[in-house]
Design a protein around this motif. Structure first.
Motif, short mmCIF file in Angstrom:
data_model
loop_
_atom_site.label_atom_id
_atom_site.label_comp_id
_atom_site.label_asym_id
_atom_site.label_seq_id
_atom_site.Cartn_x
_atom_site.Cartn_y
_atom_site.Cartn_z
N LEU A 161 0.82 -1.21 0.00
CA LEU A 161 0.00 0.00 0.00
C LEU A 161 0.85 1.26 0.00
CD1 LEU A 161 -2.72 -1.30 2.43
CD2 LEU A 161 -3.06 -0.74 0.00
N GLU A 162 2.00 1.21 0.64
CA GLU A 162 2.91 2.36 0.61
C GLU A 162 3.39 2.63 -0.81
OE1 GLU A 162 7.15 3.36 2.62
OE2 GLU A 162 5.59 2.56 3.96
N ARG A 163 3.71 1.56 -1.55
CA ARG A 163 4.11 1.73 -2.96
C ARG A 163 2.96 2.31 -3.78
NH1 ARG A 163 6.36 -3.42 -1.99
NH2 ARG A 163 4.74 -4.41 -3.24
N LEU A 207 2.95 5.81 -5.87
CA LEU A 207 2.62 5.89 -7.30
C LEU A 207 1.54 6.92 -7.57
CD1 LEU A 207 2.59 2.13 -8.33
CD2 LEU A 207 4.12 3.88 -9.22
N LEU A 208 0.56 6.99 -6.69
CA LEU A 208 -0.54 7.94 -6.85
C LEU A 208 -0.19 9.34 -6.36
CD1 LEU A 208 -3.45 5.65 -5.57
CD2 LEU A 208 -2.98 6.31 -7.95
N ASP A 209 0.93 9.44 -5.67
CA ASP A 209 1.35 10.70 -5.04
C ASP A 209 0.31 11.18 -4.03
OD1 ASP A 209 3.23 12.67 -4.55
OD2 ASP A 209 2.37 14.04 -6.04
N TYR A 210 -0.21 10.23 -3.23
CA TYR A 210 -1.17 10.53 -2.16
C TYR A 210 -0.43 10.45 -0.83
CZ TYR A 210 -5.29 9.79 -5.20
OH TYR A 210 -6.24 9.87 -6.17
N ASP A 258 -6.66 13.13 -0.46
CA ASP A 258 -7.08 12.33 -1.61
C ASP A 258 -7.59 10.95 -1.25
OD1 ASP A 258 -6.38 14.27 -3.56
OD2 ASP A 258 -4.27 13.72 -3.31
N LEU A 259 -7.49 10.57 0.02
CA LEU A 259 -7.81 9.19 0.40
C LEU A 259 -9.26 8.81 0.16
CD1 LEU A 259 -5.68 8.67 3.63
CD2 LEU A 259 -5.19 7.95 1.28
N GLU A 260 -10.17 9.79 0.18
CA GLU A 260 -11.59 9.49 -0.08
C GLU A 260 -11.77 8.86 -1.46
OE1 GLU A 260 -14.25 9.65 1.98
OE2 GLU A 260 -12.85 10.21 3.56
#
Length: 183
Positions: free
Chosen positions: A44-46, A50-53, A75-77
């Protein structure tokens, strides 16, 4: 990360030449759950990178399953989606990533931005109030279709009310809880 997770790094099963973790009979179930949490956290960290969240990943072991939660970040929503659909998909992908490394099917639970915890409270209230209504009226009530997680929470809440019981009926994705008076 908790002390339990850090201590588990020392006892993690060794990987064979193909990278698949071997199951050791001396390893406890809790060690495997801690390992699942570590693998899921890395995966999940990767994904967040990747999403830059932004998000903080918390790992825990509760009731015989690894619990991974991601909190923080605006952005997590987006990773929860409507009615948790994206969250359910991410949970399945994370379980598959864990299974690929451990060779064991994972039952880990993923929560993002506290959505699952909030939903659990809503569903427990729905189950309890519906059960009380059924106990008072004697009439069965069919609830709207739910995910397996949602149905489990409702079944548990109904079980806490005397004079009623619950069953699931239908086929996915239209499977629903029915609350009935005791016969």
């Amino acid at each position: 990360m908790s002390e339990t997770l850090q201590a588990a790094d020392v006892d993690a099963p060794e990987a064979d030449s193909e990278g698949v973790a071997e199951n050791r009979s001396s390893g406890s179930a809790e060690d495997l759950l801690v390992q699942e949490g570590d693998i899921a956290g890395d995966y999940l960290e990767r994904l967040l990178d990747l999403l830059d969240y932004d998000g903080d990943i918390d790992l825990d072991v509760e009731a015989g399953r690894a619990i991974v939660s991601i909190d923080g970040g605006e952005d997590l929503e987006k990773l929860v989606g409507p009615r948790g659909t994206v969250l359910e998909s991410l949970q399945e992908l994370t379980r598959l990533a864990v299974q690929q490394e451990t060779g064991v099917r994972s039952r880990l639970m993923l929560d993002i931005a506290g959505w699952r915890a909030g939903r659990r409270a809503e569903l427990a209230e729905l189950g309890r109030t519906t059960a009380e209504k059924v106990a008072a009226s004697g009439e069965k009530v069919r609830l709207h279709p739910m995910t397996p997680f949602e149905r489990k929470v409702v079944h548990d809440a109904v079980a806490s009310v005397a004079g009623v019981h619950s069953e699931s009926e239908g086929e996915e994705p239209q499977r629903r809880v029915v609350v009935l008076p005791q016969s």
